[in-house]
Design an enzyme around this catalytic site. Sequence first.
Site, short mmCIF file in Angstrom:
data_model
loop_
_atom_site.label_atom_id
_atom_site.label_comp_id
_atom_site.label_asym_id
_atom_site.label_seq_id
_atom_site.Cartn_x
_atom_site.Cartn_y
_atom_site.Cartn_z
N ASP A 187 -16.78 9.13 -43.87
CA ASP A 187 -16.33 9.78 -42.65
C ASP A 187 -15.54 8.74 -41.87
O ASP A 187 -15.50 7.55 -42.21
CB ASP A 187 -17.51 10.34 -41.85
CG ASP A 187 -17.03 11.44 -40.88
OD1 ASP A 187 -15.81 11.53 -40.64
OD2 ASP A 187 -17.88 12.19 -40.36
C1 BGC Z 1 -15.72 13.97 -38.49
C2 BGC Z 1 -15.30 14.58 -39.81
C3 BGC Z 1 -13.80 14.64 -39.91
C4 BGC Z 1 -13.22 13.26 -39.68
C5 BGC Z 1 -11.72 13.20 -39.78
C6 BGC Z 1 -14.98 12.69 -38.18
O1 BGC Z 1 -15.22 12.26 -36.90
O2 BGC Z 1 -17.10 13.72 -38.51
O3 BGC Z 1 -15.89 15.84 -39.95
O4 BGC Z 1 -13.43 15.17 -41.15
O5 BGC Z 1 -13.59 12.82 -38.40
O6 BGC Z 1 -11.08 13.77 -38.70
#
Ligand code: BGC
Length: 729
Positions: A268
């Site tokens: 993530d």
């Molecule tokens: C979120 C994810 C997301 C990623 C990219 C993160 O903060 O938890 O779900 O895909 O950001 O934007």
Amino acid sequence: MPVDPRVESLLARMTLEEKAGQLSVFADMVRPFAPDVNPEANRRNADEVIEQVRAGRAGTLFNGVGAAQGREIQRVAVEESRLGIPVLLAADVIHGMRTVFPIPLGEAASFEPELARRTARATAVEATAAGIHWTYAPAVDIARDQRWGRGAEGAGEDTFLGCAFAAARVRGFQGEDLRAPDSLLATAKHFAAYGAVAAGMDYNYVEISEGTLRDVHLPPFKAALDAGALAVMTAFNDINGVPASANRALLTGVLREQWGFPGLVVSDYTADMELVAHGYAADDRDATLRAFTAGMDMSMQSGFYAEHLPALVESGQVTLEMLDAAVRRVLSVKAALGLFDDPYRSLDPVREADASHLPAHEALAREAARRSIVLLKNEGDALPLQGGRRIALVGPFARDVDNIEGCWTLFGDRSRYVGLEAGIRAALPPGAVLDVVDGCALETPLDGGVDAAVAAARDADVVLLAVGEPQRYSGEAQSRTQIVLPAVQQALAEAVAATGTPLVVLLRNGRALALEGAVRDAQAILVTWFLGSQTGHAVADVVFGRHGPSARLPVSFPHDSGQQPYFYNHPRTGRPETPQMSEFKARWREQPNAALYPFGHGLGYGRIEYGATTVDAAALAWDGTLAVRASVRNAGTRAAEEVVQLYLHDRVGSRVRPVRELKGFVKLPLAPGESRDVVFELTREQVAFTRADGSFGAEPGRFDVWIAPSAAAGEPVSFELLPPAASLP
Ligand code: BGC
């Protein structure tokens, strides 16, 4: 995943830096970048990003949009980088692209995975037209605590329902053939147990038993992978002290060794960097080492892999073999998408223009939205509204179009959003009169607002009260302690209710709420979540009866915020409350144990009656099947669709078993007067769980089974699961 000889040939020629580059994901600052999605970290400008692509140091960019500029980025990768490896273009396309569909939690309420497959397909068509190959969806986190804001992104509190929706969404995004230009690579996220964060606070720690992890939180990931998802995203949280993003037992043990997952694991956003803040890694290099050796293939936005992996390989702390295995997976996914054959797939400006407004998708958005609306109560058949009545549409969502898309809509076509007023006006029956009053803003009073609302309510035959959570109350980093309406809206509801005019609540919400006072006591309540582009039309369809509500709650509505985490399939206590006895029993002083509205609950405009649940035999042989039946009848005068639910309960287990668990459902159309027999086939697989010794399987013994309209309804019948050797009596 197909084996592509070009992958091996590239691997043989790549430098360590180029390999680390293929494992590095950076924000796409070249194309218009979606703002305010993530915290600022390691942002580079467009020129720097292009330079990274040219140098082979950025193999994937994310959250940019646009086919023409995407082509240009790809041209640089293919023509100007040393090895010409195409880039992957990723984005958070969660519940719609230009056309916005209901938030995933809302769509789960449809209890129609096929609907989710169709909206994911439409989403893929639009996203790939706009220059995106890879979506960071579906979120398949099970959310048993409604304080957590990201429950909005998943399918609710139940694992069985969650698995069905996880698989359907993957199939929809990826389509039949991943190489097709309109197929979108899917990501099961956030691995794992992200929904189990303590106290429902996003990013918080997770303390969880092995059994709950395996039986509740992991199955939707397995379902997504079985449906073909070739990417998994790690979670931000730790699990029993080990961050998910450096969790070897999960990323390698479960994913690779147990499940044989061939695809890629992406971190993530900056999750590898956060290992330092967790206090699980001493510094950036240590974080890289821990994340990578645990099994995280790709690093998102921190830049850690690009920076530290080559040196870690040179020092021998990371083997070349491991590095190659990760790069092989990433390149193989690129190959599976057909990028080596046609790097310009999904980068077609003509297709982008053609897909900028697709009427079929708009129709689907309306269908999905109205099929996601849950009718919680309908006293005196307040709904559907009939005839030429005077209607007051009151509340801060009445005219609003800024709170219909829900969290995670980065690229929606706002010019096509239909709010409540527009939708209801368009559907007004002849002779009906509509008066629209805000009453208050979302969180603050408006001068004279309540007085105007009360006056409108007095003049009306019925009030449609549009209240609920502002959009930004749910989604990432939006945890709440009180899952109630903003105080100013509750006060508006009380004042309007005091006029005595019948009240129909149009609830806006990204989670289950604890309904209070006049909102709870209204004649009718429709749960409308965040329904997307076609919100107004969809709500009007249900309010005026063009469409009968057919959705069911995928989350339990508690009486009070303090009951969280509150979910229907909780383990049994040794001191259950009984109708006769509540002293020294498991109960709250202030509130009942039963949900205000249980999981699975929802009404239609028909009147559904269930016959008794019966089993075809008293026992289920170890390798056999057992039919469970009930007749379901629509005794009303309007057509209905009933979600018939199968629940099971294991009376004695080597681990304490849940009071009930959903194990099947079917959505049945029923004409007035129509009766149908519903049959579910049971096998021992449906009662398997992680047993006390850690093995997964069923335990012989007595079970209860219900065919019922909700998790709190019906009378069970019991049967015996015989041990392996026994034959049927
Ligand atoms: C979120 C994810 C997301 C990623 C990219 C993160 O903060 O938890 O779900 O895909 O950001 O934007």
